[in-house]
Design a protein around this motif. Structure first.
Motif, PDB file in Angstrom:
ATOM      1  N   LYS A  75      85.235  85.139   9.413  1.00  0.00           N
ATOM      2  CA  LYS A  75      84.827  85.524   8.063  1.00  0.00           C
ATOM      3  C   LYS A  75      84.851  87.041   7.855  1.00  0.00           C
ATOM      4  CE  LYS A  75      79.856  85.301   9.139  1.00  0.00           C
ATOM      5  NZ  LYS A  75      79.681  86.744   9.309  1.00  0.00           N
ATOM      6  N   ASP A  76      84.899  87.791   8.950  1.00  0.00           N
ATOM      7  CA  ASP A  76      84.910  89.252   8.848  1.00  0.00           C
ATOM      8  C   ASP A  76      86.324  89.841   8.874  1.00  0.00           C
ATOM      9  OD1 ASP A  76      82.098  89.355   8.765  1.00  0.00           O
ATOM     10  OD2 ASP A  76      82.008  89.212  10.958  1.00  0.00           O
ATOM     11  N   ILE A  77      87.337  88.988   8.958  1.00  0.00           N
ATOM     12  CA  ILE A  77      88.736  89.444   8.988  1.00  0.00           C
ATOM     13  C   ILE A  77      89.301  89.297   7.579  1.00  0.00           C
ATOM     14  CG2 ILE A  77      91.001  89.103  10.043  1.00  0.00           C
ATOM     15  CD1 ILE A  77      89.489  87.686  12.377  1.00  0.00           C
ATOM     16  N   PRO A  78      89.575  90.396   6.878  1.00  0.00           N
ATOM     17  CA  PRO A  78      89.917  90.325   5.442  1.00  0.00           C
ATOM     18  C   PRO A  78      91.096  89.429   5.120  1.00  0.00           C
ATOM     19  CG  PRO A  78      89.527  92.604   6.116  1.00  0.00           C
ATOM     20  CD  PRO A  78      89.556  91.780   7.376  1.00  0.00           C
ATOM     21  N   TRP A  79      92.089  89.377   5.991  1.00  0.00           N
ATOM     22  CA  TRP A  79      93.327  88.661   5.670  1.00  0.00           C
ATOM     23  C   TRP A  79      93.380  87.258   6.260  1.00  0.00           C
ATOM     24  CZ3 TRP A  79      96.109  87.403  10.062  1.00  0.00           C
ATOM     25  CH2 TRP A  79      95.779  88.108  11.225  1.00  0.00           C
TER      26      TRP A  79
ATOM     27  N   ASP B  30      96.960  83.284   8.376  1.00  0.00           N
ATOM     28  CA  ASP B  30      96.614  84.027   7.173  1.00  0.00           C
ATOM     29  C   ASP B  30      96.317  83.056   6.034  1.00  0.00           C
ATOM     30  OD1 ASP B  30      99.081  83.154   6.179  1.00  0.00           O
ATOM     31  OD2 ASP B  30     100.078  85.083   6.482  1.00  0.00           O
ATOM     32  N   LYS B  31      96.165  83.566   4.860  1.00  0.00           N
ATOM     33  CA  LYS B  31      95.763  82.732   3.721  1.00  0.00           C
ATOM     34  C   LYS B  31      96.868  81.769   3.286  1.00  0.00           C
ATOM     35  CE  LYS B  31      92.121  85.736   2.691  1.00  0.00           C
ATOM     36  NZ  LYS B  31      90.872  85.267   3.232  1.00  0.00           N
TER      37      LYS B  31
ATOM     38  N   LYS C  47      85.615  95.650  15.080  1.00  0.00           N
ATOM     39  CA  LYS C  47      85.910  95.786  13.665  1.00  0.00           C
ATOM     40  C   LYS C  47      87.401  95.544  13.436  1.00  0.00           C
ATOM     41  CE  LYS C  47      85.657  98.945   9.717  1.00  0.00           C
ATOM     42  NZ  LYS C  47      85.262 100.302   9.243  1.00  0.00           N
TER      43      LYS C  47
ATOM     44  N   ALA D  37      92.457  96.021   8.441  1.00  0.00           N
ATOM     45  CA  ALA D  37      92.538  95.374   7.134  1.00  0.00           C
ATOM     46  C   ALA D  37      93.713  94.426   7.016  1.00  0.00           C
ATOM     47  CB  ALA D  37      92.615  96.435   6.038  1.00  0.00           C
ATOM     48  N   ASN D  38      94.736  94.610   7.863  1.00  0.00           N
ATOM     49  CA  ASN D  38      95.935  93.787   7.791  1.00  0.00           C
ATOM     50  C   ASN D  38      96.392  93.406   9.196  1.00  0.00           C
ATOM     51  OD1 ASN D  38      96.630  93.987   4.805  1.00  0.00           O
ATOM     52  ND2 ASN D  38      96.533  96.158   5.367  1.00  0.00           N
TER      53      ASN D  38
END
Length: 346
Positions: A96-100, A125-126, A145, A148-149
């Motif tokens: 849930k903390d991985i944006p992509w 990915d999505k 952390k 972002a990609n």
């Protein structure tokens, strides 16, 4: 990881006695409180750190693409010595903390450089396409952390990062079937290839793992990924039909002297095999089997040197008896004088 429907479990473990004092009649699971698999082990600051998958009962129907392997986070474990307990340092990264990210955090790996620890992970990915991401921490146990990609140019699963003596680092990756490697064989993604290339390709060179040198920041490729070429004793590429020797998934690299040992899982034949070359890029000549099939369907490992001895970390399903709920183990890796590896009967 392998993603086929469950087959009957392999035969029960046979008793074994290993050399040099690290002897157990049956190696015990290193972690019993949660299910763990695909252990990537490393030695940092004189201590062993293990970066495994975290299996859960996700109540997802089994399928050939591994939908039931629906893992959601990673825990990191440490061991002060090879016989010491494995300490759980808690959740190091959550999907849930991985944006992509979409779903399925599969087998990870880790590396260290210039005061920073790097966690490499495959996740869909999505659009449900596997990519490889990277996350950073100042501690080997995280929390990490995520960037972002995903890493540009990355795809498929099972990242394994090897740092050579000259400081250059290389990522090996790829997995067939649910790992989607076959979908990239033309250089473009083809979602229609569910398992492999299909009939008519059996006598062609097998799909290969990929390797790419990392940039100095350890967060990007410094080149386009290349094929890892596996050859037989005559210098001929291994063929797709050679299921006992060709690459399927779970790449790992280690070095002994001037030789590079590329080891991997044959997937649907459940063997851990290895091949040897003179460069991190290969080509690598097939040499034999490191470990015969464990109990369960999947086979995934890592190899480290610790205090002058070599060890293999792997998994089976002793605790659960279920293919998607696994537990990690370790045992000594024994070599002959010529550097060849004795086959383990798990």
């Amino acid at each position: 990881m392998v993603y086929k429907s469950i087959l009957p479990l392999a035969v029960a473990f046979c008793c074994a006695s290993l050399q040099n004092g690290f002897a157990q009649s049956k190696p015990q699971p290193l972690v019993k409180e949660i299910y763990t698999a695909d252990p990537s082990a490393h030695v940092f600051n004189g201590k062993i750190y293990i970066y495994p998958s975290h299996d859960i009962e996700a109540n997802v129907a089994e399928d050939d693409e591994g939908g039931h392997f629906n893992m959601r986070d990673y825990h990191v474990f440490s061991m002060d010595d090879i016989n010491a307990p494995a300490k759980d340092h808690g959740v190091a990264l959550d999907v849930k903390d991985i944006p992509w990210a979409g779903r399925q955090l599969w087998a990870p790996d880790a590396a260290y450089k210039n005061g920073t620890y790097y966690l490499y992970f495959p996740v869909k990915d999505k659009k449900d396409v596997f990519r490889i991401g990277v996350a950073t921490s100042k501690s080997p146990t995280g929390p990490f952390k995520p960037a972002a990609n995903p890493i540009a140019g990355s795809y498929s699963i099972d990242p394994a990062v090897f740092t050579d003596k000259d400081g250059k680092a290389y990522m090996y990756f790829g997995g067939i079937w649910g790992g989607q490697l076959q979908r990239w064989h033309t250089g473009k993604y083809d979602a229609s290839l569910k398992t492999d290339l299909g009939k008519g390709h059996e006598n062609e060179p097998a799909l290969s793992a990929k390797v790419a040198r990392m940039k100095d920041n350890m967060q990007a490729f410094d080149e386009a990924p290349k094929d890892v070429q596996l050859l037989d004793e005559n210098g001929t590429p291994l063929l797709a039909k050679d299921a006992d020797r060709r690459f399927f998934e779970g790449a790992w690299m280690h070095r002994l002297g001037d030789k590079y040992y590329f080891s991997y899982s044959t997937g649907d034949t459940h063997l851990l095999a290895y091949a040897v070359g003179d460069s991190p890029y290969g080509p690598f000549t097939y040499k034999g089997v490191i470990m015969k099939p464990v109990s369960g369907w999947t086979t995934h490992h890592s190899i480290i040197e610790f205090k002058g001895k070599w060890y293999i970390f792997y998994h089976d399903v002793e605790l659960s008896g279920k293919t998607h709920l696994r537990n990690i183990k370790v045992r000594e890796l024994v070599r002959e004088k010529d550097g060849s590896i004795q086959t383990i009967e798990p």
